[in-house]
Design an enzyme around this catalytic site. Structure first.
Site, PDB file in Angstrom:
ATOM      1  N   ASP B  27       1.013  -1.241   0.000  1.00 36.15           N
ATOM      2  CA  ASP B  27       0.028   0.061   0.175  1.00 36.15           C
ATOM      3  C   ASP B  27       0.918   1.238  -0.057  1.00 36.15           C
ATOM      4  O   ASP B  27       2.059   1.123   0.422  1.00 36.15           O
ATOM      5  CB  ASP B  27      -0.907   0.144   1.261  1.00 36.15           C
ATOM      6  CG  ASP B  27      -1.817   1.079   1.254  1.00 36.15           C
ATOM      7  OD1 ASP B  27      -2.343   1.533   0.283  1.00 36.15           O
ATOM      8  OD2 ASP B  27      -1.801   1.839   2.277  1.00 36.15           O
ATOM      9  N   ASP B  29      -0.112   5.317   0.711  1.00 31.91           N
ATOM     10  CA  ASP B  29      -0.287   6.265   1.755  1.00 31.91           C
ATOM     11  C   ASP B  29      -0.201   5.403   3.174  1.00 31.91           C
ATOM     12  O   ASP B  29      -0.875   4.531   3.609  1.00 31.91           O
ATOM     13  CB  ASP B  29      -1.710   6.966   1.791  1.00 31.91           C
ATOM     14  CG  ASP B  29      -1.767   8.044   0.792  1.00 31.91           C
ATOM     15  OD1 ASP B  29      -0.984   8.856   0.749  1.00 31.91           O
ATOM     16  OD2 ASP B  29      -2.643   8.010   0.101  1.00 31.91           O
ATOM     17  N   LYS B 223      -9.138  -2.120  -2.755  1.00 30.59           N
ATOM     18  CA  LYS B 223      -9.172  -2.812  -1.547  1.00 30.59           C
ATOM     19  C   LYS B 223     -10.431  -2.871  -0.552  1.00 30.59           C
ATOM     20  O   LYS B 223     -10.793  -1.730  -0.740  1.00 30.59           O
ATOM     21  CB  LYS B 223      -7.896  -2.855  -0.841  1.00 30.59           C
ATOM     22  CG  LYS B 223      -6.595  -3.169  -1.497  1.00 30.59           C
ATOM     23  CD  LYS B 223      -5.414  -2.625  -0.969  1.00 30.59           C
ATOM     24  CE  LYS B 223      -5.256  -1.151  -0.933  1.00 30.59           C
ATOM     25  NZ  LYS B 223      -4.028  -0.383  -0.655  1.00 30.59           N
ATOM     26  N   ASP B 248      -1.490  -0.505   6.159  1.00 31.81           N
ATOM     27  CA  ASP B 248      -1.487  -0.082   7.330  1.00 31.81           C
ATOM     28  C   ASP B 248      -3.125  -0.132   7.872  1.00 31.81           C
ATOM     29  O   ASP B 248      -3.186   0.427   8.889  1.00 31.81           O
ATOM     30  CB  ASP B 248      -1.070   1.610   7.298  1.00 31.81           C
ATOM     31  CG  ASP B 248      -1.760   2.276   6.486  1.00 31.81           C
ATOM     32  OD1 ASP B 248      -2.261   1.835   5.371  1.00 31.81           O
ATOM     33  OD2 ASP B 248      -2.142   3.566   6.835  1.00 31.81           O
TER      34      ASP B 248
END
Lengths: 314, 314
Positions: B27, B29, B223, B248
């Protein structure tokens, strides 16, 4: 299987029923009129009820108009009404804030001119209607430099033809403060008619967008919630057991009537059908029972519906 | 009580784990960078993995940028990457329509220039980005005279800073036809940062508005749905048992990894916390089990996170 079932209103049952009520609450779209104009008999029904000394209210989830604008629509259609009898959700928001919550701050408005007229009428300061006036442009840096107005203490979300991403940012940001009130006029997903294959989304599409961004649920004024009834009751004394709600939608009008302990009558000139009632009666779900009307007037001719109930009742 | 629990990745366990994987999906960000710039160690982690011959992909739900625009962001941050490694949801939409569904009509777009760049790149005709260009004004009569484009066969909803009521009317109207496809980039409710008390709503706030008006659910690319993995897999051969998802967010990244049968590693530099993991482990809800990561790297120093896993792994 639900215990409750919907009974057909006819003959002596109808006249006894009308005699036992002192107040009638009418939904408007699909009950008094539709996109083609007033429904056959609507004027006469109301006249007959007034002659019988019944009290009349009009309750509509539509939040785009003020009571004054609604009154013009009644006049245009030749239906007798007064501003005091009209409870549209734009007015309900203003009344609820001022008279029930004693709100004394400023409202961030997602709404039409009708909404701000009602806020003005009760001297509630607000941020206005129309296109968002931010100087901020269309990128993250500009958005995160938006300045919030510290006077704002409530976000009101009604129908707004100028709904925009900028308004959504501001609403969600005000609502990040737990103390900020969050009030929606109604959750209808669409306007009850379409034309030329066009679907016109309702206020509910805007409310759910703000709720998602804010991660909070709004307090909803419109049917089926009972807030609007509480507002009416605080101005007028209403005996629920002698009050009848007349509507065309099971999931708003009839559920509202049942939520408020009123008698409920479904007419078949609008959205819900007899098949919808039967589905609720046989669903076996407890939740559905509350949307079953007490009475149905099914023996209507052409679009003349409600008149038949009350003519029998006279 | 869930059977699955999250294991701390350390020592020999970490090096064995890295050795057993051939592909790492990151991922962006909150994992590679945040609003302050690149996270400490991100560049080095990726360099080490490349030296070990691992294959790298970047999967982000962000739909506002094209792959080309993302690549510039990677370059700005000094992170090595190629366009083929980047799966943003704007690209996923175009790829899914063209290569998986063999779509050959026109797209009604709620999206940014990044979205239309990706559609253009695959020669998919679309209605463009930017403010709605309807001549129609702001009343019911004008809306119901909107003309729909008969070539449109899909509505795509991504992030759109020019989202408006007019776009909502058109999207809902196209979607009234059952044959019209309905594709959303992602359902994130907010951008993962805020500043100056400003909340920036995410694509999910627009998608749910269109879904409500259309009375339909969109097929979601981002996602935690697995569509984007299927797109990757149709271009590259990916062995899920040797692929690790690093993210995260439990409810997007980790759930995605688990939905696709990948190994999943949670880092603690972004949204989800160790307490969030513990809540899932003890919730007793079967649904929550799927969002529990296989591994957690908790012994991070300052903002350096992923580097530590892989340094141990080297």
């Amino acid at each position: 299987m639900a215990d409750k079932s919907c009974k057909l209103l006819e003959g002596k049952k109808a006249s006894d029923f009308v005699a036992s009520m002192d107040t009638f609450i009418f939904d408007c779209d699909g009950v008094l009129w539709n996109e083609g104009g007033p429904l056959n008999g609507a004027v006469e029904v109301l006249q007959e009820l007034r002659k019988l000394g019944k009290r009349i209210f009009f309750v509509t989830n539509n939040s785009s108009k003020s009571r004054a604008a609604y009154l013009k629509k009644f006049e245009k259609f030749g239906i007798e009404a007064s501003e005091e009898e009209i409870y549209c959700t734009s007015y309900a928001v203003a009344y609820y804030l001022k008279e029930i919550l004693k709100f004394d701050k400023k409202v961030f408005t997602i709404g039409t001119t009708g909404m701000v007229e009602e806020l003005d009428a009760l001297n509630i300061p607000h941020t206005g209607s129309g296109p968002d006036q931010s100087s901020g442009g269309y990128n993250m840096q500009e958005w995160t430099s938006f300045t919030l107005d510290p006077e704002v203490g409530a976000v009101v979300c009604g129908f707004d033809e100028h709904f925009s991403f900028h308004k959504l940012i501001k609403a969600a940001s005000y609502l990040a403060k737990e103390s900020c009130l969050f009030i929606a006029t109604n959750c209808d997903d669409r306007f009850p008619f379409s034309s030329n294959d066009i679907v016109v989304p309702g206020t509910g599409c805007l409310v759910i967008s703000v709720e998602t961004a804010a991660r909070r649920k709004a307090e909803v004024m419109g049917k089926p919630e009972r807030v609007i009834f509480d507002c009416m009751n605080s101005r007028h004394t209403i005996d629920p057991s002698k009050t009848c709600m007349i509507g065309d939608r099971l999931d708003t009008d009839i559920l509202f009537g049942n939520n408020c302990g009123l008698k409920s009558v479904l007419v078949l000139t609008g959205i819900s059908s007899l098949a919808d009632v039967k589905n609720l009666e046989t669903s076996g779900k407890a939740d559905d029972e509350n949307s079953i009307p007490d009475f149905l007037y099914a023996q209507y001719r052409s679009t003349t519906i409600t008149i038949e109930i009350y003519k029998q009742g006279v």
